[in-house]
Design a protein around this motif. Sequence first.
Motif, PDB file in Angstrom:
ATOM      1  N   GLN A   1      30.067 -43.185  90.113  1.00  0.00           N
ATOM      2  CA  GLN A   1      29.660 -41.846  89.678  1.00  0.00           C
ATOM      3  C   GLN A   1      30.830 -41.088  89.064  1.00  0.00           C
ATOM      4  O   GLN A   1      30.668 -40.376  88.069  1.00  0.00           O
ATOM      5  CB  GLN A   1      29.091 -41.058  90.853  1.00  0.00           C
ATOM      6  CG  GLN A   1      28.658 -39.639  90.498  1.00  0.00           C
ATOM      7  CD  GLN A   1      27.620 -39.605  89.390  1.00  0.00           C
ATOM      8  OE1 GLN A   1      26.597 -40.272  89.482  1.00  0.00           O
ATOM      9  NE2 GLN A   1      27.890 -38.853  88.320  1.00  0.00           N
ATOM     10  N   ARG A   2      32.021 -41.244  89.623  1.00  0.00           N
ATOM     11  CA  ARG A   2      33.187 -40.564  89.048  1.00  0.00           C
ATOM     12  C   ARG A   2      33.549 -41.148  87.689  1.00  0.00           C
ATOM     13  O   ARG A   2      33.962 -40.423  86.794  1.00  0.00           O
ATOM     14  CB  ARG A   2      34.375 -40.634  90.001  1.00  0.00           C
ATOM     15  CG  ARG A   2      34.390 -39.536  91.067  1.00  0.00           C
ATOM     16  CD  ARG A   2      33.218 -39.644  91.974  1.00  0.00           C
ATOM     17  NE  ARG A   2      33.065 -38.550  92.918  1.00  0.00           N
ATOM     18  CZ  ARG A   2      32.094 -38.511  93.809  1.00  0.00           C
ATOM     19  NH1 ARG A   2      31.191 -39.505  93.890  1.00  0.00           N
ATOM     20  NH2 ARG A   2      31.965 -37.484  94.625  1.00  0.00           N
ATOM     21  N   VAL A   3      33.393 -42.443  87.528  1.00  0.00           N
ATOM     22  CA  VAL A   3      33.591 -43.048  86.202  1.00  0.00           C
ATOM     23  C   VAL A   3      32.609 -42.426  85.209  1.00  0.00           C
ATOM     24  O   VAL A   3      32.967 -42.089  84.078  1.00  0.00           O
ATOM     25  CB  VAL A   3      33.418 -44.578  86.275  1.00  0.00           C
ATOM     26  CG1 VAL A   3      33.414 -45.182  84.870  1.00  0.00           C
ATOM     27  CG2 VAL A   3      34.525 -45.204  87.123  1.00  0.00           C
ATOM     28  N   ASN A   4      31.378 -42.265  85.641  1.00  0.00           N
ATOM     29  CA  ASN A   4      30.367 -41.665  84.776  1.00  0.00           C
ATOM     30  C   ASN A   4      30.675 -40.201  84.488  1.00  0.00           C
ATOM     31  O   ASN A   4      30.410 -39.707  83.374  1.00  0.00           O
ATOM     32  CB  ASN A   4      28.981 -41.790  85.408  1.00  0.00           C
ATOM     33  CG  ASN A   4      27.872 -41.463  84.427  1.00  0.00           C
ATOM     34  OD1 ASN A   4      27.781 -42.056  83.360  1.00  0.00           O
ATOM     35  ND2 ASN A   4      27.021 -40.512  84.775  1.00  0.00           N
TER      36      ASN A   4
ATOM     37  N   LEU B   1      40.681 -48.309  83.913  1.00  0.00           N
ATOM     38  CA  LEU B   1      40.192 -49.093  82.784  1.00  0.00           C
ATOM     39  C   LEU B   1      38.684 -48.923  82.584  1.00  0.00           C
ATOM     40  O   LEU B   1      38.198 -48.937  81.450  1.00  0.00           O
ATOM     41  CB  LEU B   1      40.568 -50.558  82.958  1.00  0.00           C
ATOM     42  CG  LEU B   1      42.090 -50.811  82.967  1.00  0.00           C
ATOM     43  CD1 LEU B   1      42.393 -52.262  83.300  1.00  0.00           C
ATOM     44  CD2 LEU B   1      42.726 -50.417  81.632  1.00  0.00           C
ATOM     45  N   GLU B   2      37.947 -48.738  83.665  1.00  0.00           N
ATOM     46  CA  GLU B   2      36.519 -48.453  83.502  1.00  0.00           C
ATOM     47  C   GLU B   2      36.301 -47.094  82.838  1.00  0.00           C
ATOM     48  O   GLU B   2      35.384 -46.943  82.016  1.00  0.00           O
ATOM     49  CB  GLU B   2      35.824 -48.500  84.870  1.00  0.00           C
ATOM     50  CG  GLU B   2      35.688 -49.903  85.422  1.00  0.00           C
ATOM     51  CD  GLU B   2      34.978 -49.953  86.770  1.00  0.00           C
ATOM     52  OE1 GLU B   2      34.639 -51.068  87.222  1.00  0.00           O
ATOM     53  OE2 GLU B   2      34.756 -48.878  87.368  1.00  0.00           O
ATOM     54  N   ILE B   3      37.142 -46.130  83.168  1.00  0.00           N
ATOM     55  CA  ILE B   3      37.060 -44.823  82.513  1.00  0.00           C
ATOM     56  C   ILE B   3      37.405 -44.951  81.034  1.00  0.00           C
ATOM     57  O   ILE B   3      36.732 -44.379  80.166  1.00  0.00           O
ATOM     58  CB  ILE B   3      37.989 -43.819  83.220  1.00  0.00           C
ATOM     59  CG1 ILE B   3      37.420 -43.478  84.604  1.00  0.00           C
ATOM     60  CG2 ILE B   3      38.177 -42.561  82.389  1.00  0.00           C
ATOM     61  CD1 ILE B   3      38.384 -42.709  85.486  1.00  0.00           C
TER      62      ILE B   3
ATOM     63  N   HIS C   1      50.855 -54.252  83.576  1.00  0.00           N
ATOM     64  CA  HIS C   1      49.441 -54.657  83.524  1.00  0.00           C
ATOM     65  C   HIS C   1      48.612 -53.601  82.794  1.00  0.00           C
ATOM     66  O   HIS C   1      47.772 -53.944  81.942  1.00  0.00           O
ATOM     67  CB  HIS C   1      48.906 -54.851  84.942  1.00  0.00           C
ATOM     68  CG  HIS C   1      47.429 -55.103  84.989  1.00  0.00           C
ATOM     69  ND1 HIS C   1      46.850 -56.291  84.578  1.00  0.00           N
ATOM     70  CD2 HIS C   1      46.398 -54.301  85.378  1.00  0.00           C
ATOM     71  CE1 HIS C   1      45.535 -56.215  84.705  1.00  0.00           C
ATOM     72  NE2 HIS C   1      45.235 -55.018  85.193  1.00  0.00           N
ATOM     73  N   VAL C   2      48.837 -52.324  83.103  1.00  0.00           N
ATOM     74  CA  VAL C   2      48.103 -51.251  82.424  1.00  0.00           C
ATOM     75  C   VAL C   2      48.343 -51.315  80.922  1.00  0.00           C
ATOM     76  O   VAL C   2      47.399 -51.218  80.118  1.00  0.00           O
ATOM     77  CB  VAL C   2      48.518 -49.881  82.997  1.00  0.00           C
ATOM     78  CG1 VAL C   2      47.997 -48.742  82.117  1.00  0.00           C
ATOM     79  CG2 VAL C   2      48.008 -49.718  84.421  1.00  0.00           C
TER      80      VAL C   2
ATOM     81  N   ALA D   1      44.819 -54.540  74.837  1.00  0.00           N
ATOM     82  CA  ALA D   1      43.615 -55.341  74.581  1.00  0.00           C
ATOM     83  C   ALA D   1      42.456 -54.476  74.113  1.00  0.00           C
ATOM     84  O   ALA D   1      41.572 -54.952  73.382  1.00  0.00           O
ATOM     85  CB  ALA D   1      43.226 -56.104  75.847  1.00  0.00           C
ATOM     86  N   ARG D   2      42.471 -53.211  74.492  1.00  0.00           N
ATOM     87  CA  ARG D   2      41.400 -52.285  74.097  1.00  0.00           C
ATOM     88  C   ARG D   2      41.739 -51.530  72.825  1.00  0.00           C
ATOM     89  O   ARG D   2      40.897 -50.780  72.299  1.00  0.00           O
ATOM     90  CB  ARG D   2      41.123 -51.303  75.246  1.00  0.00           C
ATOM     91  CG  ARG D   2      40.415 -51.979  76.420  1.00  0.00           C
ATOM     92  CD  ARG D   2      40.591 -51.189  77.721  1.00  0.00           C
ATOM     93  NE  ARG D   2      39.756 -51.746  78.794  1.00  0.00           N
ATOM     94  CZ  ARG D   2      40.080 -52.814  79.512  1.00  0.00           C
ATOM     95  NH1 ARG D   2      41.220 -53.452  79.272  1.00  0.00           N
ATOM     96  NH2 ARG D   2      39.283 -53.248  80.468  1.00  0.00           N
ATOM     97  N   ALA D   3      42.967 -51.666  72.334  1.00  0.00           N
ATOM     98  CA  ALA D   3      43.400 -51.080  71.051  1.00  0.00           C
ATOM     99  C   ALA D   3      43.197 -49.570  70.999  1.00  0.00           C
ATOM    100  O   ALA D   3      42.761 -49.016  69.983  1.00  0.00           O
ATOM    101  CB  ALA D   3      42.682 -51.753  69.881  1.00  0.00           C
ATOM    102  N   ILE D   4      43.553 -48.888  72.104  1.00  0.00           N
ATOM    103  CA  ILE D   4      43.415 -47.435  72.088  1.00  0.00           C
ATOM    104  C   ILE D   4      44.485 -46.816  71.187  1.00  0.00           C
ATOM    105  O   ILE D   4      45.445 -47.473  70.778  1.00  0.00           O
ATOM    106  CB  ILE D   4      43.489 -46.834  73.500  1.00  0.00           C
ATOM    107  CG1 ILE D   4      44.884 -47.043  74.124  1.00  0.00           C
ATOM    108  CG2 ILE D   4      42.395 -47.402  74.387  1.00  0.00           C
ATOM    109  CD1 ILE D   4      45.110 -46.213  75.390  1.00  0.00           C
TER     110      ILE D   4
END
Length: 366
Positions: A153-156, A210-212, A249-250, A256-259
């Motif tokens: 829920q917090r991720v959402n 990473l989910e956020i 790691h972060v 990998a997500r190319a932010i």
Amino acid sequence: MSSPLHQSAALGALSLPNRIIMAPLGRARSDHDNRQPLPRVRTYYEQRASAGLIISEATHVSAESVSRPGGSAIHDDAQVEAWKPVTKAVHDAGGRIFQQLFHLGRKAHSSRLPGNALPVAPSAIAAVGEVPTADGLQPFPVPRALSRDEIAQRVNDFRLAVRNSGRAGFDGVEIHGANGYLIDQFLRDGSNQRDDDYGGSVENRARFLLEIVDGAIAELGAARVGVRISPHFAVDGISDSDPVALYSHVARELQARAIAYLHLIEPDAIAPQKRLAPRLRELFKGALILAGEFDQDSAQRAIEQGRADFVAFGRLFIANPDLVARFRQRAALNSADEASFYVGGDQGYIDYPFLQDLRSKQPLTA
């Protein structure tokens, strides 16, 4: 040849006219009841629109995350509408603005939360120190550990806040993974002692962040997402046994997500052998923003040495809305009024003089 600070550069989806970033600065000037930005907030950011990029004050993603009176939020429609004039003013002045999003986690206080609820965290471990309340300074309470379903829920909550930021006209968002707030509490093993897939290993502790980030990318695209981290922050007792492994790691996962960028709080005063920027630049190929009490000369050196692509300034932007012009001209800087940093109205917020105003008041010489 122009100073590196004044050279244009790409940052994600944006082309910035300079490398001078306005750091996120919580100034507590929003409405005390509904946490909507007031007209003075629009003026404040508009005055500073010459920055290569403005990163807004940390903005709450839910009613469960509540800080001092006057802190801002972006979790309901009224707040979205109140932010629209702010982003429009910045854009009309030629600027660019990301919204920083955060959740206090264990650094909230029950007296400010709906129903006087306990604050939440990855584990039931209190922050060290005291928090200002209506009854004065109080110890940080022991938080309630989130269940796995509650984590989702917090991720959402973050994802909905990102969506709201886009609706409000922001150019992107910065996920606040620093300074001992909820995401940072998940990252570090001093505050995260879970035994499920959100605790234990570096990979598990980074999962919440990473989910956020994945949710933010789904809403706005990777090129409009940044992340802020603070490996050296330890003010409230937060700590990690192996920060090099954790933040490496972060950085790999964000690459990998190319932010758009990684925003690293690493003051210039940190000894070279303790700096993480060189390691993180090897792993993350997007833009790197450095922050931490830099001045013009130390910021220029950081860029010239390849330690960063951009440098963020906090206190200097508080007192100098035209900081970019002052740097360009090597002009004197206004001094900041610390007593008005977090309380008050226009004074110490939107009344600092511009360089042109000071010069217009100088007497004419014969």
